[in-house]
Motif scaffolding. Structure first.
Motif, PDB file in Angstrom:
ATOM      1  N   CYS A 266     -29.452  28.325  27.732  1.00  0.00           N
ATOM      2  CA  CYS A 266     -29.453  27.466  28.922  1.00  0.00           C
ATOM      3  C   CYS A 266     -28.031  27.061  29.286  1.00  0.00           C
ATOM      4  O   CYS A 266     -27.650  27.062  30.456  1.00  0.00           O
ATOM      5  CB  CYS A 266     -30.305  26.226  28.661  1.00  0.00           C
ATOM      6  SG  CYS A 266     -29.982  25.443  27.060  1.00  0.00           S
TER       7      CYS A 266
ATOM      8  N   CYS B 185     -30.771  27.932  20.922  1.00  0.00           N
ATOM      9  CA  CYS B 185     -30.117  29.224  21.183  1.00  0.00           C
ATOM     10  C   CYS B 185     -28.982  29.054  22.185  1.00  0.00           C
ATOM     11  O   CYS B 185     -28.119  29.914  22.303  1.00  0.00           O
ATOM     12  CB  CYS B 185     -31.127  30.232  21.700  1.00  0.00           C
ATOM     13  SG  CYS B 185     -31.741  29.864  23.344  1.00  0.00           S
TER      14      CYS B 185
ATOM     15  N   CYS C 252     -37.590  23.991  21.308  1.00  0.00           N
ATOM     16  CA  CYS C 252     -36.174  24.375  21.427  1.00  0.00           C
ATOM     17  C   CYS C 252     -35.641  24.910  20.097  1.00  0.00           C
ATOM     18  O   CYS C 252     -35.805  24.291  19.051  1.00  0.00           O
ATOM     19  CB  CYS C 252     -35.339  23.194  21.883  1.00  0.00           C
ATOM     20  SG  CYS C 252     -33.585  23.602  21.960  1.00  0.00           S
TER      21      CYS C 252
ATOM     22  N   SER D 144     -37.629  29.871  24.868  1.00  0.00           N
ATOM     23  CA  SER D 144     -38.835  29.341  24.240  1.00  0.00           C
ATOM     24  C   SER D 144     -39.681  28.557  25.230  1.00  0.00           C
ATOM     25  O   SER D 144     -40.649  27.934  24.850  1.00  0.00           O
ATOM     26  CB  SER D 144     -38.417  28.425  23.091  1.00  0.00           C
ATOM     27  OG  SER D 144     -37.684  27.335  23.629  1.00  0.00           O
TER      28      SER D 144
ATOM     29  N   THR E 139     -38.907  25.840  26.620  1.00  0.00           N
ATOM     30  CA  THR E 139     -38.749  24.406  26.366  1.00  0.00           C
ATOM     31  C   THR E 139     -38.646  23.641  27.679  1.00  0.00           C
ATOM     32  O   THR E 139     -39.153  22.541  27.805  1.00  0.00           O
ATOM     33  CB  THR E 139     -37.449  24.177  25.556  1.00  0.00           C
ATOM     34  OG1 THR E 139     -37.593  24.809  24.296  1.00  0.00           O
ATOM     35  CG2 THR E 139     -37.161  22.690  25.373  1.00  0.00           C
ATOM     36  N   ARG E 140     -37.980  24.262  28.653  1.00  0.00           N
ATOM     37  CA  ARG E 140     -37.647  23.561  29.895  1.00  0.00           C
ATOM     38  C   ARG E 140     -38.641  23.892  30.993  1.00  0.00           C
ATOM     39  O   ARG E 140     -38.827  25.062  31.330  1.00  0.00           O
ATOM     40  CB  ARG E 140     -36.243  23.978  30.344  1.00  0.00           C
ATOM     41  CG  ARG E 140     -35.153  23.493  29.418  1.00  0.00           C
ATOM     42  CD  ARG E 140     -33.866  24.234  29.695  1.00  0.00           C
ATOM     43  NE  ARG E 140     -32.788  23.706  28.859  1.00  0.00           N
ATOM     44  CZ  ARG E 140     -31.887  22.836  29.291  1.00  0.00           C
ATOM     45  NH1 ARG E 140     -31.897  22.415  30.535  1.00  0.00           N
ATOM     46  NH2 ARG E 140     -30.962  22.402  28.464  1.00  0.00           N
TER      47      ARG E 140
HETATM   48  S1  SF4 Z   1     -33.600  24.538  25.781  1.00  0.00           S
HETATM   49 FE1  SF4 Z   1     -34.319  26.672  25.671  1.00  0.00          FE
HETATM   50  S2  SF4 Z   1     -32.542  27.914  26.223  1.00  0.00           S
HETATM   51 FE2  SF4 Z   1     -31.788  25.859  25.710  1.00  0.00          FE
HETATM   52  S3  SF4 Z   1     -31.271  25.982  23.529  1.00  0.00           S
HETATM   53 FE3  SF4 Z   1     -33.357  25.215  23.663  1.00  0.00          FE
HETATM   54  S4  SF4 Z   1     -34.607  27.084  23.487  1.00  0.00           S
HETATM   55 FE4  SF4 Z   1     -32.560  27.758  23.985  1.00  0.00          FE
END
Ligand code: SF4
Ligand code: SF4
Ligand code: SF4
Lengths: 739, 189
Positions: free
Chosen positions: B22, B19, B16, B142, B144-145
């Motif tokens: 999400c 950014c 993460c 990225s 992440t999810r």
């Molecule tokens: S979870 Fe993904 S979209 Fe949300 S802030 Fe982190 S990198 Fe960005």
């Protein structure tokens, strides 16, 4: 402005409620179409677009249900973003429905800057512009018309300039942003670096950036590639006076004394050469000037660099070792906005040299080769009497191509154009068109901006908001947002070249216009006979060349060139050629020498702040673009409507400033509006940092105005890099005071 | 026997970058009221080498708890646990008493003044029933999810968690000591 009695948050809450009330589409009703229990989307209208919340142009699919655009999603096939959008990209919907948008053409009635306008019809506003422009041309010649522009519609206005026959176009993206980077790279590798950001980060083992805040100044594709590379184990080395989000993710963060990057680079070059960490084969085969380089950096040992930069010699050596261990699968990024200290071209040269020593050109994990579509991009307007086509030669105001020999004429030097206008040299410029760009937020000093505009007989802005530049304009044209308009198919270069498609996601909400339509009308009104093709005609020409149907673009939004070309020629065993005087990568630049500049970058210590001063640094937040998105409530909410000034802890203590205090930035007799102090050890003690895009003076962007904050543009320096002609902003020293 | 679906989300938190794409994607899709978000990213610090402390970014949203206090306190059963694991608020039944909001130990709920109901993450129901991924996971720059059915061993979440276990990554959930049995997995290598 501190007269607002309510807390800032409270004030914004109120503002928001009125905003929400005005923008009916946001109001959520029980059992409305957006109800969570809705089972099926029967009335879904899907359209393709490219995002224009910044200039990276990510592919977007827009979902419209019953007339309201409710979701934007990245196009999975678009090489710029592969299915992803950043916060700004997602918030394009807010911009579309923002009650503060420009809705009708406006003509100024009060004094410039007073904010008094009346609504006008297009017919009237266009006649006004055409008459005044023609009058100025008659009196002062064609060169009297100037243009600054940024965004998808810029080519429409560039066409207008060609039709008129004026050379005075300046795209601020050069002089106020990447100019020195392009020239530094060109001098070293024989080609500019380009906005394709050709670092093969996803396959890299080690990435290094000097103040290129790559994970915070987000461009989706680049961020994706860097995080992908890191997930696969790439090391990240980051140099910045400030602990940015990129620094937070880095394996090594070098907290450098601002203004000394070149010393660090020379220290690295010295160590890499002496410890024989460089790629001997590549240097022998493809580089020229190695011996001179070795000689030139002899005294720039890591220990010397430590004294200049505050980065420990041991860290410098480690960094070199990490890069060399990964080489050639490593890359050192040349940065993006390189308008810092006036030696930025040499700064990029040094980065180019470091990369050459790693031998990473056209290798996986290093730099990849950019290719293009095999088609000719058609012109929307065939122009008969341009400079190029044998029209009269008119001297440029900005000196691009002459005084600044390397500055490309198609991009021009906005900074020098402005100086020229102010001084009336070499001839008076009396008309300016500003398309999608806001002079006041990127040209140093508000007062000077006002004086420049005061020299004009006619200032015309075409934009989505009533920006500061619009505020000082005589005529304002409201542009349709990207979600409401059609534009010609975009032809893109890159690792995977492609074409992109834009169709409206919704009918225009207001009486707005696209740049192509506007320019065609202005040109006609001015009496020019040039034929403009329709956007559909241009699109058809492109589709015919590609041999695909429009349905492909309607489905995917993009069409990616199917044939695979060598992306890594060096790794593929091909011989490399460089378009430099020596045909090699020039560690020693023959061109620089010819122009009278250091052929090998040398370090000269910049002026440093006094003990009670700070160097003013500024940059991006993840969720804002330039000065374009600060009225977007969804984005402002991401940082709690707060604008932080990063202040080094020790000096803050002396000034009695604590985190959360309200402060102002002071420079001479200038005082900024209020910011919130963020007192921290996460910034070098020489500097303070503020995010870009605040301290607004146009009350027509209600939320942006209410945010307060400081305008870096009003406080920064206005230097020039003598090689590229681009600006130098980070030489300003300021003080800070508690409110 | 075919097991029910059980939707969960995994955060590969090393990835993460804060950014906040999400947060906005979710807000846009569900017209979340101006001052609220259904998911958040917080800045956290842990002892580190370079800065005085090392900063990292921690996402959060409703954990779709198996033993959800918000469900047990709801007087009208508007808040309920579905067979697919999603904890859901039925807007037609919710009376806006706000018990659930105070009972949630994760501060995942808020009051939607515009509609007069308690609101939180729904894993993008019903959008996911049309074959889409949740808005936050779709847009996450990225990756992440990661979202999916943990009862399906071939789903991306199952495979990712299996690999994380093999690699001896740190895997945890928020405040497991509370007995709420949350369904968001945090993974850190
Ligand atoms: S979870 Fe993904 S979209 Fe949300 S802030 Fe982190 S990198 Fe960005
Ligand atoms: S990086 Fe973000 S703002 Fe820029 S084009 Fe892509 S989605 Fe839009
Ligand atoms: S996180 Fe809170 S709102 Fe979500 S299920 Fe658990 S208790 Fe309920």
């Amino acid at each position: 402005m501190a007269s607002i009695k309510m807390s800032r948050r409270g004030f914004l809450n109120t503002a928001a409620i009125s905003a929400a009330a005005m923008s009916v589409p946001f109001t959520l009703k029980r059992s409305a179409a957006s109800d969570n229990n809705a089972k099926e989307d029967k009335k879904l209208h899907i359209s393709q677009n490219w995002c224009e919340m910044c200039f990276w142009g990510c592919g977007v699919t827009a979902y419209n249900r019953e007339g309201r655009v409710f979701k934007l999603e990245g196009q999975p096939k678009c090489p710029k973003n592969y299915g992803k959008l950043c916060a700004r990209g997602n918030s394009g919907i807010y911009q579309l429905y923002d009650p503060d948008r420009l809705k009708k053409p406006l003509i100024r009635t009060g004094k410039r800057g007073e904010g008094k306008f009346r609504e006008a019809t297009y017919e009237e506003a266009i006649s006004y512009v055409a008459d005044k422009t023609n009058k100025a041309i008659k009196e002062y010649g064609k060169g009297t018309v100037s243009l600054i522009a940024h965004g998808s519609g810029e080519h429409a206005f560039i066409n207008l300039m060609s039709i008129i026959g004026s050379p005075n176009t300046a795209i601020p993206a050069y002089s106020q942003c990447t100019g020195s980077r392009e020239i530094g790279w060109f001098l070293t590798y024989g080609r500019p670096y380009t906005g394709n950001e050709p670092i093969d980060a996803a396959n890299s083992k080690c990435l290094m950036f000097f103040g290129r805040n790559v994970l915070e100044a987000v461009m989706v594709g680049e961020t994706q590639r860097v995080t992908e590379g890191m997930a696969k184990g790439a090391k990240l080395i980051y140099v910045d006076p400030r602990y940015s989000k990129t620094a937070a993710k880095a394996d090594i963060w070098a907290k450098i004394k601002p203004g000394t990057d070149l010393a660090l680079m020379l220290g690295m070059i010295n160590y890499i050469i002496n410890a024989k960490l460089y790629n001997i084969d590549f240097v022998d085969k493809y580089c020229s000037g190695f011996d001179e380089l070795k000689q030139s950096v002899k005294k720039n040992t890591p220990e010397w660099a430590e004294k200049e930069t505050n980065v420990p010699a041991e860290t410098i050596k480690n960094i070199c070792q990490e890069l060399s261990n990964a080489a050639p699968s490593c890359a050192i990024g040349p940065g993006r906005r390189l308008t810092r200290y006036g030696d930025d071209t040499q700064h990029v040269r040094a980065i180019g040299i470091l990369n050459a020593l790693m031998g990473n050109w056209y290798t996986p994990g290093g730099f990849y080769k950019i290719s293009k579509m095999d088609i000719v991009t058609p012109h929307i307007c065939e122009i008969e009497h341009t400079e190029v086509k044998g029209g009269e030669k008119i001297e440029r105001v900005d000196g691009a191509g002459s005084e600044y020999r390397l500055a490309p004429k198609n991009l021009g030097l906005e900074n020098k154009l402005m100086k020229g206008i102010l001084q009336g040299e070499p001839y008076p410029v009396k008309v300016m068109f500003a398309y999608g760009t806001n002079l006041f937020q990127h040209y140093p000093d508000y007062e000077e901006c006002k004086q420049i505009i005061d020299k004009l007989d006619l200032m015309v802005t075409c934009d989505v908001y009533l920006t500061e530049t619009a505020l000082y304009s005589d005529v304002i044209f409201p542009e349709s947002t990207y979600l409401e308009r059609k534009d010609p198919i975009g032809v893109m270069t890159g690792k995977y070249p492609y074409v992109k498609y834009r169709e409206p996601a919704t009918a225009p909400l207001y009486n707005t216009i696209g740049a192509y339509e506007l320019v065609e009308k202005i040109a006609k009104k001015m009496g020019y006979k040039n034929h403009f093709k329709t956007i559909d005609d241009v699109n058809k020409e492109i589709l015919d060349q590609l041999g695909i149907s429009i349905d492909v673009l309607k489905k995917d939004g993009v069409y990616v060139k199917p044939t695979f070309e060598g992306i890594y020629p060096q790794a593929e065993g091909k011989d490399l050629k460089f378009n430099t005087p020596s045909g090699k990568v020039e560690l020693y630049s023959v061109f620089c020498e010819k122009l009278g500049f250091d052929p090998i970058p040398k370090y000269t210590r910049h002026k440093m702040p006094k003990d009670d001063e700070f160097r003013l640094l500024f940059g991006r937040q993840s969720y804002h673009t330039h000065a374009r998105t600060q009225n977007n409530r969804w984005l402002l909410a991401l940082h709690d409507f707060e604008i932080k000034a990063w202040i080094p802890a020790k000096k803050a203590a002396r000034l009695g400033i604590m985190t959360g205090n309200k402060v102002r930035i002071v420079k001479g007799d200038k005082k900024s509006r209020e910011l919130t102090a963020y007192v921290t050890d996460e910034i070098h003690e020489d500097a303070i940092f503020i995010p870009h895009g605040y301290g607004r003076i146009t009350k027509f962007m209600e939320l942006a105005y209410a945010m307060d904050g400081a305008s870096d543009a009003n406080l920064c320096s206005n230097g020039t890099d003598p090689i590229s002609g681009a600006s130098a902003f980070h030489q300003a020293f300021v003080k800070i005071e508690k409110v | 026997m075919i097991k029910n679906k059980k939707y969960v989300m995994v955060y590969a938190i090393d990835r993460c970058v804060d950014c906040k794409a999400c947060m906005v994607a979710c807000k846009a899709q569900w017209q979340v009221p101006e001052n609220h978000f259904r998911t958040h990213i917080d800045e956290k610090y842990s002892p580190g080498k370079y800065a005085p402390n090392r900063k990292y970014f921690l996402p959060s949203q409703c954990n779709h708890c198996d033993e959800a206090p918000c469900v047990s306190v709801c007087p009208t059963k508007a808040s309920h646990k579905r067979e697919d694991g999603i904890v859901y608020v039925d807007r037609d039944i919710c009376i806006g008493c706000k018990y659930c909001i105070v009972s949630c130990p994760y501060d995942a709920r808020f009051f939607n003044e515009e509609v007069g109901v308690a609101e939180k993450c729904t894993f993008c129901l019903p959008w996911i029933q049309q074959g889409h991924q949740p808005a936050c996971a779709t847009t996450c720059l990225s990756n992440t999810r990661i979202f999916g059915d943990i009862n399906d061993p071939n789903s991306e979440v199952s495979k990712f968690l299996a690999e994380a276990k093999r690699n001896k990554s740190k895997i945890w959930k928020l405040r497991e000591d509370l007995g709420t049995e949350p369904n968001i997995y945090y993974v850190q290598s």
